[in-house]
Design a protein around this motif. Structure first.
Motif, PDB file in Angstrom:
ATOM      1  N   GLN A  80      -9.424   1.262  -2.602  1.00  0.00           N
ATOM      2  CA  GLN A  80      -8.134   0.728  -1.801  1.00  0.00           C
ATOM      3  C   GLN A  80      -8.119   0.542  -0.614  1.00  0.00           C
ATOM      4  O   GLN A  80      -7.645  -0.655   0.271  1.00  0.00           O
TER       5      GLN A  80
ATOM      6  N   VAL B 175      -2.341   5.943   0.539  1.00  0.00           N
ATOM      7  CA  VAL B 175      -3.065   4.754   1.649  1.00  0.00           C
ATOM      8  C   VAL B 175      -3.382   4.415   3.211  1.00  0.00           C
ATOM      9  O   VAL B 175      -4.455   4.564   3.844  1.00  0.00           O
TER      10      VAL B 175
ATOM     11  N   ALA C 291       1.460  -1.316  -0.455  1.00  0.00           N
ATOM     12  CA  ALA C 291       0.085  -0.049  -0.160  1.00  0.00           C
ATOM     13  C   ALA C 291       0.649   1.441  -0.463  1.00  0.00           C
ATOM     14  O   ALA C 291       1.490   1.839   1.516  1.00  0.00           O
TER      15      ALA C 291
ATOM     16  N   ILE D 295      -2.014  -2.576  -3.498  1.00  0.00           N
ATOM     17  CA  ILE D 295      -3.016  -1.833  -3.740  1.00  0.00           C
ATOM     18  C   ILE D 295      -2.233  -0.861  -4.527  1.00  0.00           C
ATOM     19  O   ILE D 295      -0.744  -0.278  -4.018  1.00  0.00           O
TER      20      ILE D 295
ATOM     21  N   TYR E 248      -9.702   7.384  -1.610  1.00  0.00           N
ATOM     22  CA  TYR E 248      -8.561   5.797  -1.743  1.00  0.00           C
ATOM     23  C   TYR E 248      -9.724   4.584  -1.345  1.00  0.00           C
ATOM     24  O   TYR E 248      -9.425   3.537  -0.429  1.00  0.00           O
TER      25      TYR E 248
END
Length: 397
Positions: free
Chosen positions: A371, A346, A342, A393, A368
């Motif tokens: 995600q 995020v 990630a 991600i 986001y």
């Protein structure tokens, strides 16, 4: 009202003779004799008025701005600040001017700006516990730096954060007293700080559970009770305890939990709510908690209101765990760093953190959510014991 905060601290220190505007009616008048005075100018009933806010030697630029803001609110309410100031001074001169009384008056003047109007008592707490028991009966005009030093010295190093809060808020009370027209030493708190010296305490981080140990703890939470369900929900969302405990059913729609901006820590003055993605496991916890809901709250207390933060901490203590509820935010953040790809922004949004400037966020215009929902499902699978595969991600562009 025009631009504000035009002056800088460095300019104020070496300002030439004359009147210098900071904006919105706040002026610094530098005299030829070297003295300087803060002035608040305003117009009411087509009359131009000027109010002195104190000498530069006693009142800093930040303090002058705070005082001007206070009187702007009075003006906005339709009252004449100068008239109100004189009336307050007359009233106070005939009444009790003890530190305890003035502290309460200062709190009443500011509580509208505090979260929940200060009902939780957090603003007053450092003063109520560590200052007022010793100095509450002392007339505020008689208060000096030695009194303040003696009151705070026992906690200055051992409870450094609390001591700083007490000193800062005591400074606000002193400025409030000066605004009432009382003859107080505006530098008393700064002098006390000099007498107390540098704090030598090391900040203590909140105990956090290793992300590898979270599944065992989570899966042991099998009792259907508000406190236990709240703990499971807190672990799954990594939200702050206060937001979890005060969760209202009306804040949840489908798989989205929306926390109002005014309930978010560090978001004062912001209007953007925070959307929390809810995994299937989190939604199941909500369903299990619904039968206990009372007064609109999903996790009610035994008698009234909601469960307390202490209740959650005690649950962990009873199970022999040193970690605290807030520490699960760190558990999730470390898991994200070590087990996912990630992006930083995020991962930070998973905790409701803002990692960019207002300008960057204005152009980005995304939280986001999708995600984060994928990551929330993976985290839920990890803590509940379900199998999960690595999902890459990628940040939205």
């Amino acid at each position: 009202m025009g631009a504000r905060n035009k002056l800088t601290a460095s300019f104020v220190k070496s300002a030439p003779v004359g009147k210098h505007g900071d904006g919105a009616g706040l002026w610094l008048h530098k005299r030829a004799d070297g003295g300087a005075q803060w002035i608040y100018r305003y117009t009411i009933h087509n009359r131009r008025r000027e109010m002195g806010l104190g000498a530069l030697a006693d009142v800093s630029l930040a303090q002058a701005r705070e005082s001007a803001d206070q009187w702007r609110r009075v003006l906005k309410s339709g009252k004449d600040p100068l008239t109100e100031k004189r009336a307050e001074a007359r009233r106070v001169s005939r009444s009790d001017t003890s530190l305890a009384v003035i502290t309460q008056d200062a709190f009443e003047a500011r509580k509208a700006e505090l979260k929940d109007a200060g009902k939780a008592g957090g603003w007053l707490s450092p003063l109520n516990i560590h200052v007022l028991p010793k100095l509450g009966k002392v007339p505020i005009e008689d208060l000096d730096q030695r009194d303040i030093r003696d009151a705070l010295r026992p906690i200055w190093h051992d409870k450094a954060v609390t001591a700083k809060k007490a000193l800062y808020r005591l400074g606000i009370v002193m400025r409030h007293a000066a605004a009432l027209g009382l003859d107080v030493d505006m530098q008393a708190t700064e002098k006390a700080k000099a007498l107390l010296g540098e704090q030598n305490s090391t900040p203590k981080h909140i105990e956090a559970m290793d992300w590898r140990e979270v599944p065992d703890f989570y899966q042991s939470l099998d009792e259907k009770a508000p406190t236990v369900l709240a703990m499971r929900f807190l672990i799954l969302t990594a939200a702050r305890s206060a937001n979890v405990r005060k969760l209202k059913l009306e804040q949840v729609h489908d798989n989205v939990w929306t926390i109002p901006a005014e309930e978010l820590k560090g978001r004062k003055g912001k209007t953007q709510d925070l959307r929390i993605p809810l995994s299937k496991e989190a939604l199941e916890v909500i369903e299990q908690a619904k039968p206990f809901a009372r007064g609109g709250f999903l996790f009610p207390g035994k008698s009234r209101g909601v469960i307390s933060d202490m209740t959650l901490s005690q649950l962990m203590t009873r199970r022999g765990v040193k970690a605290r509820p807030h520490g699960f935010r760190s558990s999730l953040r470390t898991w994200l760093a070590e087990n996912t790809e990630a992006p930083h922004e995020v991962a930070e949004m998973m905790l409701g953190h803002r990692s960019d400037s207002d300008v960057v966020r204005a152009y980005r215009r995304t939280d986001y959510f999708e995600q984060r929902l994928a990551l929330a499902e993976r985290w839920a699978a990890h803590v509940s014991g379900a199998n999960s595969n690595l999902v890459k991600i990628v940040a939205a562009r």
